[in-house]
Design an enzyme around this catalytic site. Structure first.
Site, PDB file in Angstrom:
ATOM      1  N   LYS A 147       0.834  -1.209   0.000  1.00 55.05           N
ATOM      2  CA  LYS A 147       0.000   0.000   0.000  1.00 55.05           C
ATOM      3  C   LYS A 147       0.870   1.261   0.000  1.00 55.05           C
ATOM      4  O   LYS A 147       0.636   2.175  -0.779  1.00 55.05           O
ATOM      5  CB  LYS A 147      -0.921   0.039   1.235  1.00 55.05           C
ATOM      6  CG  LYS A 147      -1.879  -1.130   1.332  1.00 55.05           C
ATOM      7  CD  LYS A 147      -2.843  -0.985   2.502  1.00 55.05           C
ATOM      8  CE  LYS A 147      -2.197  -0.971   3.874  1.00 55.05           C
ATOM      9  NZ  LYS A 147      -1.524  -2.225   4.273  1.00 55.05           N
ATOM     10  N   ARG A 151      -9.397   0.915   9.313  1.00 54.80           N
ATOM     11  CA  ARG A 151      -8.953  -0.455   9.583  1.00 54.80           C
ATOM     12  C   ARG A 151      -9.964  -1.232  10.413  1.00 54.80           C
ATOM     13  O   ARG A 151      -9.741  -2.408  10.676  1.00 54.80           O
ATOM     14  CB  ARG A 151      -7.649  -0.379  10.376  1.00 54.80           C
ATOM     15  CG  ARG A 151      -6.414  -0.894   9.621  1.00 54.80           C
ATOM     16  CD  ARG A 151      -5.263  -0.691  10.558  1.00 54.80           C
ATOM     17  NE  ARG A 151      -4.046  -1.334  10.266  1.00 54.80           N
ATOM     18  CZ  ARG A 151      -2.990  -0.761   9.697  1.00 54.80           C
ATOM     19  NH1 ARG A 151      -3.073   0.449   9.201  1.00 54.80           N
ATOM     20  NH2 ARG A 151      -1.864  -1.410   9.593  1.00 54.80           N
ATOM     21  N   ARG A 203      12.309  -6.362   4.789  1.00 57.05           N
ATOM     22  CA  ARG A 203      12.345  -5.009   4.221  1.00 57.05           C
ATOM     23  C   ARG A 203      13.074  -4.008   5.122  1.00 57.05           C
ATOM     24  O   ARG A 203      13.096  -4.142   6.341  1.00 57.05           O
ATOM     25  CB  ARG A 203      10.932  -4.522   3.874  1.00 57.05           C
ATOM     26  CG  ARG A 203      10.056  -4.228   5.056  1.00 57.05           C
ATOM     27  CD  ARG A 203       8.630  -3.902   4.623  1.00 57.05           C
ATOM     28  NE  ARG A 203       7.810  -3.569   5.762  1.00 57.05           N
ATOM     29  CZ  ARG A 203       6.528  -3.268   5.700  1.00 57.05           C
ATOM     30  NH1 ARG A 203       5.890  -3.239   4.546  1.00 57.05           N
ATOM     31  NH2 ARG A 203       5.854  -2.962   6.791  1.00 57.05           N
ATOM     32  N   ARG A 257      11.752  -1.291  10.499  1.00 56.59           N
ATOM     33  CA  ARG A 257      10.689  -0.934  11.427  1.00 56.59           C
ATOM     34  C   ARG A 257      10.706  -1.864  12.629  1.00 56.59           C
ATOM     35  O   ARG A 257      10.926  -3.058  12.491  1.00 56.59           O
ATOM     36  CB  ARG A 257       9.328  -1.040  10.724  1.00 56.59           C
ATOM     37  CG  ARG A 257       8.953   0.229   9.997  1.00 56.59           C
ATOM     38  CD  ARG A 257       7.736   0.072   9.159  1.00 56.59           C
ATOM     39  NE  ARG A 257       6.577  -0.488   9.857  1.00 56.59           N
ATOM     40  CZ  ARG A 257       5.355  -0.548   9.327  1.00 56.59           C
ATOM     41  NH1 ARG A 257       5.147  -0.082   8.105  1.00 56.59           N
ATOM     42  NH2 ARG A 257       4.351  -1.071  10.001  1.00 56.59           N
ATOM     43  N   ARG A 290      -0.190  -8.852  13.314  1.00 51.20           N
ATOM     44  CA  ARG A 290      -0.765  -7.808  12.447  1.00 51.20           C
ATOM     45  C   ARG A 290      -1.652  -8.441  11.370  1.00 51.20           C
ATOM     46  O   ARG A 290      -2.699  -7.910  11.015  1.00 51.20           O
ATOM     47  CB  ARG A 290       0.349  -6.969  11.814  1.00 51.20           C
ATOM     48  CG  ARG A 290       0.992  -6.027  12.838  1.00 51.20           C
ATOM     49  CD  ARG A 290       2.398  -5.602  12.466  1.00 51.20           C
ATOM     50  NE  ARG A 290       2.473  -4.806  11.276  1.00 51.20           N
ATOM     51  CZ  ARG A 290       3.600  -4.629  10.566  1.00 51.20           C
ATOM     52  NH1 ARG A 290       4.734  -5.213  10.942  1.00 51.20           N
ATOM     53  NH2 ARG A 290       3.598  -3.878   9.496  1.00 51.20           N
TER      54      ARG A 290
END
Ligand code: AMP
Length: 214
Positions: A13, A88, A127, A161, A172
């Site tokens: 996203k 969300r 990532r 992160r 998550r």
């Protein structure tokens, strides 16, 4: 044009929102980015959100709604915006609808990015980004051309992160299925839901988005 991007963590996203922002001149509004800067600045709001984020939970609807509506009120998004990571939950989607009606704002497309959970764990845990310019990289799929040097700005510091570890990612993902997935049919019923195959390469997903947006 106003868009909502829906999809689990790792669906891409943020990456696609940045492209849409550059290409269509519309503003990316990412609640995750807003919360991370609140945490980094040590603000009271950041303090309230930090622990929940580190555990992979969802921050309270009240806090999110105050934060995003105040940002929308103070942002200049005449050409439109891309909501990334919001709404969300069903209460967030309902509160957003109410606010949009009150302010005579229309959402043009809600785009769901469809992906497989297992692939998301690999995508997310690998990532990292350049601390200098924010360019995104991946341990397996996208390494810098010169080892440990950013292709974009030559920076040599990179960050991951705090919530991009396997355990947190699983939590998550399960929150996504339990709390966010129900809003897909909420928007389906309104007739503004579109979907793209988020398992494709980044450029291919961008092409699909262009087709959807027209
Ligand atoms: P993201 O960058 O969108 O993956 O968001 C990172 C984290 O911020 C999430 O795992 C949540 O803890 C929190 N967060 C972001 N957006 C929301 C939201 N709309 N509602 C609740 N929590 C959120």
């Amino acid at each position: 044009m106003n868009l909502i991007l829906l999809g689990p963590p790792g669906a891409g996203k943020g990456t696609q929102a940045k492209w849409l922002e550059d290409h269509y001149g519309i503003l990316q509004l990412s609640t995750g980015d807003m919360l991370r800067s609140e945490v980094a600045s040590g603000s009271e709001l950041g303090e309230q959100a930090k622990e929940v984020m580190e555990m992979g939970g969802l921050v309270s609807d009240e806090l999110i709604l105050n934060m995003i509506f105040s940002r929308m009120k103070h942002s200049n998004y005449k050409s439109g915006c891309i909501l990334d990571g919001f709404p969300r939950t069903t209460p967030q989607a309902e509160a957003l609808d109410k606010m949009l009606v009150e302010n005579d704002i229309k959402i043009d497309h809600v785009i769901e990015m469809r992906v497989d959970d297992e692939a998301m764990v690999e995508r997310i845990t690998g990532r990292y980004t350049c601390s200098e310019c924010g360019m995104g990289y991946h341990d397996s799929f996208k390494k810098p051309k010169v080892e440990e040097v950013c292709d974009n700005c030559g920076g040599i510091e990179f960050v991951r992160r705090a919530d991009d570890n396997t355990e947190t990612v699983r939590s998550r993902l399960s929150n996504y299925h339990e709390q966010t997935e129900p809003i897909i049919s909420y928007y389906g019923d309104k007739g503004i839901l579109r979907s793209v195959d988020g398992m494709q390469a980044i450029d291919e997903v961008t092409k699909q988005l262009k087709r959807v947006i027209g």
